[in-house]
Design a protein around this motif. Structure first.
Motif, short mmCIF file in Angstrom:
data_model
loop_
_atom_site.label_atom_id
_atom_site.label_comp_id
_atom_site.label_asym_id
_atom_site.label_seq_id
_atom_site.Cartn_x
_atom_site.Cartn_y
_atom_site.Cartn_z
N PRO A 97 9.94 -19.72 22.44
CA PRO A 97 9.10 -18.52 22.52
C PRO A 97 9.94 -17.24 22.40
CG PRO A 97 9.22 -19.61 24.65
CD PRO A 97 9.98 -20.45 23.69
N ASP A 98 9.97 -16.70 21.19
CA ASP A 98 10.81 -15.56 20.89
C ASP A 98 10.15 -14.75 19.77
OD1 ASP A 98 12.99 -13.85 20.85
OD2 ASP A 98 14.31 -15.23 19.78
N PHE A 99 10.37 -13.45 19.78
CA PHE A 99 9.83 -12.61 18.72
C PHE A 99 10.48 -12.94 17.38
CE2 PHE A 99 9.86 -8.66 16.20
CZ PHE A 99 8.49 -8.48 16.07
N ASP A 100 11.80 -13.21 17.43
CA ASP A 100 12.53 -13.51 16.20
C ASP A 100 12.41 -15.00 15.89
OD1 ASP A 100 13.55 -10.87 15.89
OD2 ASP A 100 14.99 -11.29 17.48
N ILE A 101 11.51 -15.31 14.98
CA ILE A 101 11.34 -16.70 14.57
C ILE A 101 11.59 -16.81 13.08
CG2 ILE A 101 9.70 -17.28 16.41
CD1 ILE A 101 7.46 -17.08 14.30
N ASP A 102 11.90 -18.01 12.65
CA ASP A 102 12.06 -18.30 11.23
C ASP A 102 10.66 -18.56 10.67
OD1 ASP A 102 12.47 -19.45 8.73
OD2 ASP A 102 14.19 -20.66 9.39
N VAL A 103 10.12 -17.60 9.95
CA VAL A 103 8.75 -17.70 9.46
C VAL A 103 8.61 -18.81 8.43
CG1 VAL A 103 6.85 -16.44 8.35
CG2 VAL A 103 8.30 -15.27 10.00
N ILE B 50 3.07 -12.35 22.72
CA ILE B 50 4.15 -12.47 23.71
C ILE B 50 3.89 -11.52 24.88
CG2 ILE B 50 6.61 -12.10 24.12
CD1 ILE B 50 7.06 -13.03 21.18
N LEU B 51 3.48 -10.30 24.58
CA LEU B 51 3.19 -9.35 25.65
C LEU B 51 2.03 -9.85 26.51
CD1 LEU B 51 3.61 -5.94 23.78
CD2 LEU B 51 5.04 -6.82 25.66
N LYS B 52 1.00 -10.37 25.87
CA LYS B 52 -0.16 -10.88 26.61
C LYS B 52 0.25 -12.04 27.51
CE LYS B 52 -4.91 -12.45 26.05
NZ LYS B 52 -5.97 -12.75 25.10
N GLU B 53 1.09 -12.92 27.00
CA GLU B 53 1.58 -14.05 27.80
C GLU B 53 2.40 -13.56 29.00
OE1 GLU B 53 1.17 -17.66 27.35
OE2 GLU B 53 -0.54 -16.71 26.37
N ASN B 54 2.91 -12.34 28.90
CA ASN B 54 3.68 -11.75 29.99
C ASN B 54 2.86 -10.73 30.78
OD1 ASN B 54 6.65 -12.70 29.97
ND2 ASN B 54 6.14 -12.44 27.82
N HIS C 117 8.87 -4.95 28.82
CA HIS C 117 7.57 -5.12 28.18
C HIS C 117 6.88 -3.80 27.87
CE1 HIS C 117 8.05 -9.17 30.20
NE2 HIS C 117 8.21 -9.37 28.91
N GLN C 118 6.98 -2.82 28.74
CA GLN C 118 6.34 -1.53 28.47
C GLN C 118 6.98 -0.85 27.26
OE1 GLN C 118 3.62 -0.28 29.66
NE2 GLN C 118 3.30 -1.76 31.30
N GLU C 119 8.31 -0.94 27.16
CA GLU C 119 9.01 -0.35 26.02
C GLU C 119 8.64 -1.08 24.72
OE1 GLU C 119 10.34 -1.16 28.90
OE2 GLU C 119 11.59 0.48 29.63
N ALA C 120 8.55 -2.41 24.81
CA ALA C 120 8.15 -3.19 23.64
C ALA C 120 6.73 -2.82 23.22
CB ALA C 120 8.23 -4.69 23.95
N ALA C 121 5.85 -2.63 24.20
CA ALA C 121 4.47 -2.24 23.89
C ALA C 121 4.43 -0.88 23.21
CB ALA C 121 3.62 -2.23 25.16
N SER C 122 5.26 0.04 23.67
CA SER C 122 5.31 1.37 23.05
C SER C 122 5.79 1.27 21.60
CB SER C 122 6.25 2.26 23.86
OG SER C 122 6.35 3.53 23.27
N LYS D 100 13.68 -3.13 17.61
CA LYS D 100 13.51 -2.59 18.97
C LYS D 100 12.59 -3.49 19.79
CE LYS D 100 12.28 1.40 21.77
NZ LYS D 100 12.74 0.66 22.91
N ILE D 101 11.49 -3.92 19.20
CA ILE D 101 10.57 -4.82 19.90
C ILE D 101 11.30 -6.09 20.31
CG2 ILE D 101 8.53 -6.29 19.61
CD1 ILE D 101 7.41 -4.00 17.77
N SER D 102 12.07 -6.64 19.39
CA SER D 102 12.82 -7.86 19.67
C SER D 102 13.76 -7.66 20.86
CB SER D 102 13.61 -8.28 18.44
OG SER D 102 14.38 -9.42 18.70
N ARG D 103 14.54 -6.59 20.83
CA ARG D 103 15.47 -6.29 21.94
C ARG D 103 14.72 -6.12 23.25
NH1 ARG D 103 17.57 -2.82 18.27
NH2 ARG D 103 16.63 -1.02 19.29
N ASP D 104 13.65 -5.34 23.21
CA ASP D 104 12.89 -5.07 24.44
C ASP D 104 12.26 -6.34 25.00
OD1 ASP D 104 13.57 -2.39 24.38
OD2 ASP D 104 11.70 -1.77 23.41
N LEU D 105 11.72 -7.18 24.14
CA LEU D 105 11.12 -8.43 24.63
C LEU D 105 12.19 -9.36 25.19
CD1 LEU D 105 8.43 -9.13 21.91
CD2 LEU D 105 8.04 -8.44 24.28
#
Length: 172
Positions: free
Chosen positions: A11-17, A71-75, A142-147, A132-137
């Protein structure tokens, strides 16, 4: 995170699509309802349910925006249907400038070069926001990633509008 588990992905934002797509195709073949055409009603129903779940998971995870929302919703932070406005003054100013630039491009008689240049600008912005989203997650900010995700949604929407403009200008 159930959607990641379906594809046996971390479970990660950076996945191999491309790996996600391959696993999706493999699962679709295994659970396609046609595979169970001669099975019992409960087997058919189960296969249909599983195929639907696989489709939902794939649709969510293949898009960076919906993947981050998931990911944010799961958190515990659901922003998928929110109408929160971005309060970052510099980004708001940039939004206005981008909108004005899009209007200028739409008024051009030969917009091709301007479209390509603007696409490059928006793509660079998208990459920066996704990083940035990847780093924040990864750091559970989570708030920074949401922003950053709210900003990314704006950029993606603007890219879609630019794409429509490009399609229209190609038809002229």
């Amino acid at each position: 995170m159930k959607f990641f588990e379906i594809f046996n992905l971390k479970p990660d934002f950076d996945i191999d699509v491309s790996l996600l797509s391959q696993k999706y195709r493999d699962l679709q073949r295994a659970f396609h309802p046609d595979q169970y055409a001669s099975g019992s009603e409960s087997e058919k129903l189960l296969a249909l349910k599983k195929a639907t779940e696989i489709n939902d998971a794939y649709t969510t995870l293949k898009s960076p925006v919906s993947r981050a929302e998931y990911i944010l919703k799961e958190n515990g932070l659901d922003i998928s249907h929110e109408t929160t406005t971005i309060k970052d003054p510099s980004f708001l100013m940039q939004q206005m400038e981008y909108r004005e630039h899009l209007e200028e491009i739409s008024d051009m008689t030969e917009p091709y070069d301007a479209i390509i240049e603007f696409e490059d600008t928006l793509s660079a912005e998208q990459v920066e926001l996704q990083e940035k989203i990847s780093r924040d997650l990864r750091n559970a900010h989570h708030q920074e990633a949401a922003s950053a995700l709210r900003k990314l949604k704006f950029i993606v929407k603007l890219q879609a509008e630019l794409e429509r403009l490009e399609d229209q200008s190609g038809q002229l």
